[in-house]
Design an enzyme around this catalytic site. Structure first.
Site, PDB file in Angstrom:
ATOM      1  N   GLU A 130       0.793  -1.112  -0.102  1.00 31.32           N
ATOM      2  CA  GLU A 130      -0.033   0.065   0.019  1.00 31.32           C
ATOM      3  C   GLU A 130       0.848   1.152   0.187  1.00 31.32           C
ATOM      4  OE1 GLU A 130      -4.200  -1.525   2.103  1.00 31.32           O
ATOM      5  OE2 GLU A 130      -2.571  -0.380   3.421  1.00 31.32           O
ATOM      6  N   GLU A 151      -6.740  -7.708  -0.808  1.00 31.10           N
ATOM      7  CA  GLU A 151      -7.045  -7.885   0.556  1.00 31.10           C
ATOM      8  C   GLU A 151      -8.630  -7.335   0.602  1.00 31.10           C
ATOM      9  OE1 GLU A 151      -4.984  -5.234   3.235  1.00 31.10           O
ATOM     10  OE2 GLU A 151      -3.145  -5.860   2.562  1.00 31.10           O
TER      11      GLU A 151
END
Length: 683
Positions: free
Chosen positions: A150, A310
């Site tokens: 991320e 995710e």
């Protein structure tokens, strides 16, 4: 990986065995097998354990974990662990630490705590990636690489300032050209030496500690956004390149975050083998916005399948109110991702952490450590279904006839603008038009301004404030060839440096749209006007509009709708201009969703663009095609049973392995995947 290199849908998620003793690993793997989990991502945040000292690496524990996974046939998405630097690095090499928007040097802690232009960070992150790639290049269970995690954040340190100047020299060549493009004669900003350029933060160009979009000098802030996105991308590329030297055939990705403003994901996707992203909608989300983000991720690489890297099996822990996913929602949202182009279903996390800031984040295995939980049973049931599906629809694509233009640089520029309204935000305007398409169950590709348009019949570019070179000409060719183009207020205003395009709005789109905007009124969001349409069946009526109000003149365009109030009552607000075999539409204000829904349906109907199946509101239908077959995903987002009419078709429900015809009742939050009983498609 996500385009059919395996004969199954990858199902699993993030696992952190380094947080647990070996006996827990063995129990976890046993539960993974029970849940039909076939892939784990690890070790995402283990740099400090993998490299406890500057010149010492410790891979023994990871060897043992990978050996256990291989014994049980569980694939591995191997992470490089470079998202958070070890404490020793921050102490010995403070150049790795960021300087924040307020000009403060950060200390060790949290994550994303590195300066992307730190030579120390670049050196050690690449070295760790190489150590991992060299050691595990022959590991039989390696199916993908997961670089960092991320990516995000910004830095304003002196190193970034130096690299920013280098970046600007490459972009503009000469300082005179930079001065011209930045319009530096405004407020005495003329620059005579590259060293006079400093990063734009609260110590220089920005005006508000709490609102980083308030800048006195948009061109430098806009370029710093580009520079920061590029700087972080260079970090990714450096790790990717060293990994590729050792494992050239293993796909490399990093997990993106949907409509994440700071990074230009279209540019990033060109450097990734496969797009992956993390989906964390709140409980009360409009599911159309989740679909939009899936389609955006699919669009980053021209419609290629992507990875759902995710999602939470149940609750999150970053939101103000971390609600549980209601029974059936995890399964429903997983299939929504698959419908829109995902070919993995993965979770954060597989085992719930015992401490720190994510200890209450949901997991497949809860703190109780038992399979006897609602969440585990739901994960297990979904895993059983996905295992039975195998590779049935892997590699299939979505065939869209509508394109929605999305532009990160335009997003940055709009929200740096010093006018005309602080309430104007890019994303809600784009989502309004996407939502209309979603409600009509019309497939849509989310594309960059540079994408080719020839395959589409309808192209929508809301609030196209920034004009990239060649975009207007490309759209003109598209329309002249028979396509329909729709854009809105605040379009065609500036070039890539946020300089006004002179000659009247909407700049290079003026000839195509057949309108000239003289002024734009800006009112507080609660103050509205009306769009009045008459003589257009399907569009006739009165609709609220707000935010911005273009006072425009037609230059060949037909007036379709007029304002209903204020001193510009009766003036055009909705126009259509025929150009060649096509037409261009202009919406001069921000209309209510009801109007957007009707306008989009009107234009789709005109081109014969429709849903693959007619269903009640609240039911989503997405069609994937491949190998001569069609796969209809039907998702009931309602909280009540819904009857779906299939007409005269006889179809097979892949999830129940049964044939159905005429109609079927779909339970609340339930899913169907239908294909033709003869394998020739559903049409």
């Amino acid at each position: 990986m996500a385009s059919g290199s395996a004969n199954r849908i990858w199902y699993g998620g993030d696992w952190n065995p380094d947080q647990w003793p070996r006996e827990v690993w063995e129990r976890d793997i046993e539960l993974f097998k029970q849940a039909h989990i076939n892939i784990v991502t690890l070790p995402v945040f283990s740099w400090a354990l993998l490299q406890p000292e500057e010149e010492r690496y410790e891979f023994g524990w990871l060897d043992e974990v990978l050996e256990e996974l291989d014994k049980h046939g569980i694939g591995v998405c191997l992470a490089t662990s470079t998202a958070a630097v070890p404490a020793w690095m921050a102490r010995r090499h403070p150049d790795v630490l960021r300087v924040d928007f307020q000009g403060r040097e950060r200390r060790f802690g949290a994550r994303h705590n590195f300066c992307p232009n730190s030579p120390t960070y670049r050196q050690y992150s690449v070295r760790l990636a190489e150590q991992l790639a060299r050691r595990y290049k022959d590991y039989p269970g390696l199916v993908a690489w997961h670089v960092n995690n991320e990516y995000g954040g910004r830095c304003y340190c002196d190193r970034c300032a130096r690299e920013f100047r280098v970046w600007l020299q490459r972009r503009y060549g000469a300082l005179d050209e930079l001065n011209r493009r930045w319009n530096t004669r405004f407020w005495g900003h003329t620059l005579y030496d590259w060293e006079e350029i400093v990063p734009p933060n609260i110590l220089s160009e920005h005006l508000d500690d709490h609102d980083p979009t308030r800048t006195a000098f948009q061109p430098i802030s806009l370029d710093y956004d580009r520079f920061m996105s590029d700087s972080l991308l260079e970090c990714f590329k450096a790790e990717r390149d060293t990994i590729k030297r050792w494992t050239p055939d293993v796909p490399v990705t990093t997990n993106l975050m949907g409509a994440y403003k700071p990074l230009d994901y279209f540019k990033w996707a060109r450097e990734m083998d496969v797009v992956s992203w993390d989906s964390y909608p709140p409980m009360d989300v409009d599911v159309a916005t989740v679909a939009f983000r899936h389609d955006l991720m699919r669009g980053l690489k021209d419609g290629q399948p992507f990875m759902l890297m995710e999602q939470t099996p149940s609750q999150q822990n970053w939101q103000p109110y971390n609600s549980l996913k209601r029974p059936g929602v995890m399964r429903l949202w997983s299939y929504q991702a698959l419908a829109h182009g995902a070919e993995t279903v993965m979770f954060f996390q597989l085992r719930q952490s015992q401490g720190a800031c994510e200890k209450f984040h949901g997991a497949v295995i809860s703190h109780a450590g038992t399979p006897d939980t609602r969440v585990f049973r739901e994960v297990q049931a979904l895993g059983r279904e996905l295992e039975a599906l195998g590779d049935t629809f892997l590699g299939s694509r979505i065939d869209a006839q509508v394109a929605l233009v999305f532009d990160w640089e335009n997003w940055w520029a709009i929200e740096y603008s010093s006018g005309p309204s602080v309430a104007l935000k890019y994303l809600p305007q784009v989502e309004a038009y996407y939502r209309a398409l979603w409600r009509a169950n019309v497939a849509v590709d989310v594309v960059s301004p540079g994408a080719p348009l020839g395959r589409y019949r309808l192209v929508i570019a809301p609030v196209a404030y920034m004009m990239h070179p060649g975009f207007a000409e490309k759209v003109e060719t598209f329309v002249a060839g028979g396509g329909t183009f729709l854009t809105t207020f605040f379009s065609g205003i500036v070039d890539e440096n946020d300089r006004i395009i002179l000659g009247g709005y909407p700049g290079p789109l003026r000839r195509l749209l057949g309108v000239w905007v003289e002024e734009t009124d800006a009112l507080p969001p609660e103050m509205t006007n009306r769009i009045v349409v008459q003589g257009y069946p399907g569009l006739d009526g009165q609709y609220a509009c707000s935010l911005l109000f273009d006072l425009l003149h037609t230059e060949g365009a037909e007036v379709v709708g007029r304002y209903g109030a204020d001193f510009y009552a009766g003036r055009p607000v909705l126009t259509r201009h025929r150009v060649g075999a096509g037409e261009a539409w202009y919406v001069g204000s921000a209309p209510e969703q009801r109007f957007v829904d009707r306008l989009v349906r009107f234009l789709c109907d005109k081109h014969g663009i429709g849903a693959p199946l007619q269903v009640p509101d609240g039911v989503e239908v997405v069609e994937r095609r491949g190998g001569g077959q069609s796969f209809l995903f039907i998702l009931n987002h309602r909280d009540r049973p819904t009857v779906i009419s299939l007409g005269n078709r006889r179809l097979r429900n892949l999830l129940a392995d049964q044939e159905i015809e005429r109609e079927v009742e779909l339970a609340p939050r339930d899913v169907l995947i239908l294909t033709d009983t003869h394998g020739a498609g559903t049409r």
